[in-house]
Scaffold this motif. Structure first.
Motif, PDB file in Angstrom:
ATOM      1  N   ARG A  21       0.830  -1.207   0.000  1.00  0.00           N
ATOM      2  CA  ARG A  21       0.000   0.000   0.000  1.00  0.00           C
ATOM      3  C   ARG A  21       0.863   1.255   0.000  1.00  0.00           C
ATOM      4  NH1 ARG A  21      -3.203  -1.626   5.117  1.00  0.00           N
ATOM      5  NH2 ARG A  21      -3.264   0.625   5.390  1.00  0.00           N
ATOM      6  N   LEU A  22       1.895   1.263   0.832  1.00  0.00           N
ATOM      7  CA  LEU A  22       2.765   2.440   0.928  1.00  0.00           C
ATOM      8  C   LEU A  22       3.566   2.654  -0.348  1.00  0.00           C
ATOM      9  CD1 LEU A  22       4.052   2.077   4.605  1.00  0.00           C
ATOM     10  CD2 LEU A  22       2.273   3.622   3.739  1.00  0.00           C
ATOM     11  N   ALA A  23       4.043   1.584  -0.956  1.00  0.00           N
ATOM     12  CA  ALA A  23       4.837   1.709  -2.182  1.00  0.00           C
ATOM     13  C   ALA A  23       4.011   2.296  -3.320  1.00  0.00           C
ATOM     14  CB  ALA A  23       5.408   0.344  -2.579  1.00  0.00           C
ATOM     15  N   VAL A  24       2.815   1.752  -3.515  1.00  0.00           N
ATOM     16  CA  VAL A  24       1.954   2.260  -4.583  1.00  0.00           C
ATOM     17  C   VAL A  24       1.532   3.691  -4.281  1.00  0.00           C
ATOM     18  CG1 VAL A  24      -0.263   1.961  -5.750  1.00  0.00           C
ATOM     19  CG2 VAL A  24       1.144  -0.027  -5.252  1.00  0.00           C
ATOM     20  N   ALA A  25       1.189   3.964  -3.039  1.00  0.00           N
ATOM     21  CA  ALA A  25       0.780   5.319  -2.663  1.00  0.00           C
ATOM     22  C   ALA A  25       1.892   6.322  -2.968  1.00  0.00           C
ATOM     23  CB  ALA A  25       0.406   5.363  -1.182  1.00  0.00           C
ATOM     24  N   THR A  26       3.124   5.959  -2.668  1.00  0.00           N
ATOM     25  CA  THR A  26       4.258   6.858  -2.891  1.00  0.00           C
ATOM     26  C   THR A  26       4.440   7.196  -4.365  1.00  0.00           C
ATOM     27  OG1 THR A  26       5.375   6.005  -0.928  1.00  0.00           O
ATOM     28  CG2 THR A  26       6.748   7.131  -2.547  1.00  0.00           C
ATOM     29  N   VAL A  27       4.310   6.194  -5.221  1.00  0.00           N
ATOM     30  CA  VAL A  27       4.476   6.415  -6.663  1.00  0.00           C
ATOM     31  C   VAL A  27       3.490   7.472  -7.163  1.00  0.00           C
ATOM     32  CG1 VAL A  27       4.122   5.361  -8.941  1.00  0.00           C
ATOM     33  CG2 VAL A  27       5.414   4.136  -7.177  1.00  0.00           C
ATOM     34  N   PHE A  28       2.221   7.288  -6.829  1.00  0.00           N
ATOM     35  CA  PHE A  28       1.199   8.187  -7.357  1.00  0.00           C
ATOM     36  C   PHE A  28       1.202   9.540  -6.643  1.00  0.00           C
ATOM     37  CE2 PHE A  28      -0.011   4.117  -9.067  1.00  0.00           C
ATOM     38  CZ  PHE A  28      -0.357   4.448 -10.367  1.00  0.00           C
ATOM     39  N   TRP A  29       1.485   9.555  -5.344  1.00  0.00           N
ATOM     40  CA  TRP A  29       1.574  10.816  -4.608  1.00  0.00           C
ATOM     41  C   TRP A  29       2.691  11.688  -5.180  1.00  0.00           C
ATOM     42  CZ3 TRP A  29      -1.472  13.284  -1.266  1.00  0.00           C
ATOM     43  CH2 TRP A  29      -0.937  14.386  -0.584  1.00  0.00           C
ATOM     44  N   ASN A  30       3.858  11.087  -5.420  1.00  0.00           N
ATOM     45  CA  ASN A  30       4.980  11.847  -5.974  1.00  0.00           C
ATOM     46  C   ASN A  30       4.651  12.417  -7.353  1.00  0.00           C
ATOM     47  OD1 ASN A  30       6.510  11.400  -3.698  1.00  0.00           O
ATOM     48  ND2 ASN A  30       7.676   9.715  -4.577  1.00  0.00           N
ATOM     49  N   SER A  31       3.915  11.656  -8.134  1.00  0.00           N
ATOM     50  CA  SER A  31       3.491  12.156  -9.441  1.00  0.00           C
ATOM     51  C   SER A  31       2.578  13.372  -9.287  1.00  0.00           C
ATOM     52  CB  SER A  31       2.780  11.045 -10.214  1.00  0.00           C
ATOM     53  OG  SER A  31       2.386  11.503 -11.479  1.00  0.00           O
ATOM     54  N   ALA A  32       1.655  13.327  -8.347  1.00  0.00           N
ATOM     55  CA  ALA A  32       0.774  14.475  -8.094  1.00  0.00           C
ATOM     56  C   ALA A  32       1.576  15.696  -7.651  1.00  0.00           C
ATOM     57  CB  ALA A  32      -0.274  14.121  -7.043  1.00  0.00           C
ATOM     58  N   MET A  33       2.544  15.481  -6.762  1.00  0.00           N
ATOM     59  CA  MET A  33       3.344  16.609  -6.267  1.00  0.00           C
ATOM     60  C   MET A  33       4.136  17.259  -7.398  1.00  0.00           C
ATOM     61  SD  MET A  33       2.591  17.011  -3.127  1.00  0.00           S
ATOM     62  CE  MET A  33       0.943  16.457  -3.507  1.00  0.00           C
ATOM     63  N   THR A  34       4.627  16.447  -8.321  1.00  0.00           N
ATOM     64  CA  THR A  34       5.353  16.985  -9.472  1.00  0.00           C
ATOM     65  C   THR A  34       4.431  17.846 -10.333  1.00  0.00           C
ATOM     66  OG1 THR A  34       6.838  15.086  -9.495  1.00  0.00           O
ATOM     67  CG2 THR A  34       6.681  16.359 -11.533  1.00  0.00           C
ATOM     68  N   LYS A  35       3.224  17.368 -10.563  1.00  0.00           N
ATOM     69  CA  LYS A  35       2.267  18.138 -11.362  1.00  0.00           C
ATOM     70  C   LYS A  35       1.898  19.446 -10.657  1.00  0.00           C
ATOM     71  CE  LYS A  35       0.091  14.218 -13.708  1.00  0.00           C
ATOM     72  NZ  LYS A  35       0.957  13.154 -13.202  1.00  0.00           N
ATOM     73  N   LEU A  36       1.654  19.368  -9.360  1.00  0.00           N
ATOM     74  CA  LEU A  36       1.238  20.558  -8.614  1.00  0.00           C
ATOM     75  C   LEU A  36       2.367  21.576  -8.450  1.00  0.00           C
ATOM     76  CD1 LEU A  36      -1.022  18.925  -5.889  1.00  0.00           C
ATOM     77  CD2 LEU A  36      -1.744  20.230  -7.903  1.00  0.00           C
ATOM     78  N   ALA A  37       3.611  21.115  -8.515  1.00  0.00           N
ATOM     79  CA  ALA A  37       4.743  22.037  -8.378  1.00  0.00           C
ATOM     80  C   ALA A  37       4.778  23.039  -9.523  1.00  0.00           C
ATOM     81  CB  ALA A  37       6.052  21.253  -8.312  1.00  0.00           C
ATOM     82  N   ASN A  38       4.301  22.612 -10.694  1.00  0.00           N
ATOM     83  CA  ASN A  38       4.218  23.535 -11.830  1.00  0.00           C
ATOM     84  C   ASN A  38       3.038  23.104 -12.690  1.00  0.00           C
ATOM     85  OD1 ASN A  38       4.494  25.105 -14.140  1.00  0.00           O
ATOM     86  ND2 ASN A  38       6.729  25.139 -13.966  1.00  0.00           N
ATOM     87  N   TRP A  39       1.885  23.635 -12.348  1.00  0.00           N
ATOM     88  CA  TRP A  39       0.642  23.213 -13.007  1.00  0.00           C
ATOM     89  C   TRP A  39       0.635  23.534 -14.498  1.00  0.00           C
ATOM     90  CZ3 TRP A  39      -2.667  19.676 -12.321  1.00  0.00           C
ATOM     91  CH2 TRP A  39      -3.873  19.687 -13.027  1.00  0.00           C
ATOM     92  N   ALA A  40       1.163  24.686 -14.873  1.00  0.00           N
ATOM     93  CA  ALA A  40       1.183  25.068 -16.286  1.00  0.00           C
ATOM     94  C   ALA A  40       2.000  24.061 -17.102  1.00  0.00           C
ATOM     95  CB  ALA A  40       1.743  26.473 -16.454  1.00  0.00           C
ATOM     96  N   THR A  41       3.123  23.659 -16.566  1.00  0.00           N
ATOM     97  CA  THR A  41       3.950  22.656 -17.244  1.00  0.00           C
ATOM     98  C   THR A  41       3.231  21.319 -17.307  1.00  0.00           C
ATOM     99  OG1 THR A  41       5.985  23.760 -16.561  1.00  0.00           O
ATOM    100  CG2 THR A  41       6.170  21.444 -17.198  1.00  0.00           C
ATOM    101  N   ALA A  42       2.535  20.964 -16.254  1.00  0.00           N
ATOM    102  CA  ALA A  42       1.790  19.703 -16.231  1.00  0.00           C
ATOM    103  C   ALA A  42       0.727  19.685 -17.320  1.00  0.00           C
ATOM    104  CB  ALA A  42       1.160  19.481 -14.854  1.00  0.00           C
TER     105      ALA A  42
END
Length: 137
Positions: A21-42
């Motif tokens: 659960r933690l491994a899968v959660a980390t993969v997708f959470w990190n992807s969200a954080m990357t998108k939110l760090a620069n929404w225009a680029t996402a």
């Protein structure tokens, strides 16, 4: 060797489900954080590189980040784990088929973890387990 295999066979599923659960959660959470760090680029990535069929890039970006923010929280809590695993399997399939087919070694790892969670659930250390116990009384 036989004793070691016997001992490993006795490891409770819950102890295996927690790191899944933690491994899968980390993969997708990190992807969200990357998108939110620069929404225009996402959004631009969705427009120019990802090109998800049938869905406008802005909507695809919002859908992706919404799933990537909510699914990890639910997995960590062990709440609605099977439906969440199914949604993430679908998302992984879309990524593999339409966006990054060459990344199948990574995607098959995600899928393997998600299939275990889909088939076996979150384990007894989860809100799913607590709710199921309460409803079955």
């Amino acid at each position: 060797m036989v004793r070691l295999v016997g001992w490993l066979d006795q490891v409770p599923y819950t102890l295996l489900a927690i790191p899944l659960r933690l491994a899968v959660a980390t993969v997708f959470w990190n992807s969200a954080m990357t998108k939110l760090a620069n929404w225009a680029t996402a959004v631009e990535l969705f427009r120019e590189e990802y090109k998800v069929p049938l869905i406008p890039p802005e909507i695809a970006a919002y859908m992706a980040v919404s799933i990537e923010l909510s699914a990890p929280v639910l997995l960590v809590l062990g709440l609605a784990s099977r439906p969440v695993a199914l949604v993430l399997l679908g998302m992984t399939a879309v990524i593999e088929i339409f966006i990054y087919p060459q990344a199948w070694p990574t995607h098959i790892q995600w899928a393997a973890m998600l299939l275990v969670l889909l088939c076996r659930g979150a384990g007894s250390c989860s809100l799913d387990h607590l709710l199921r116990q309460r409803w079955m009384r």
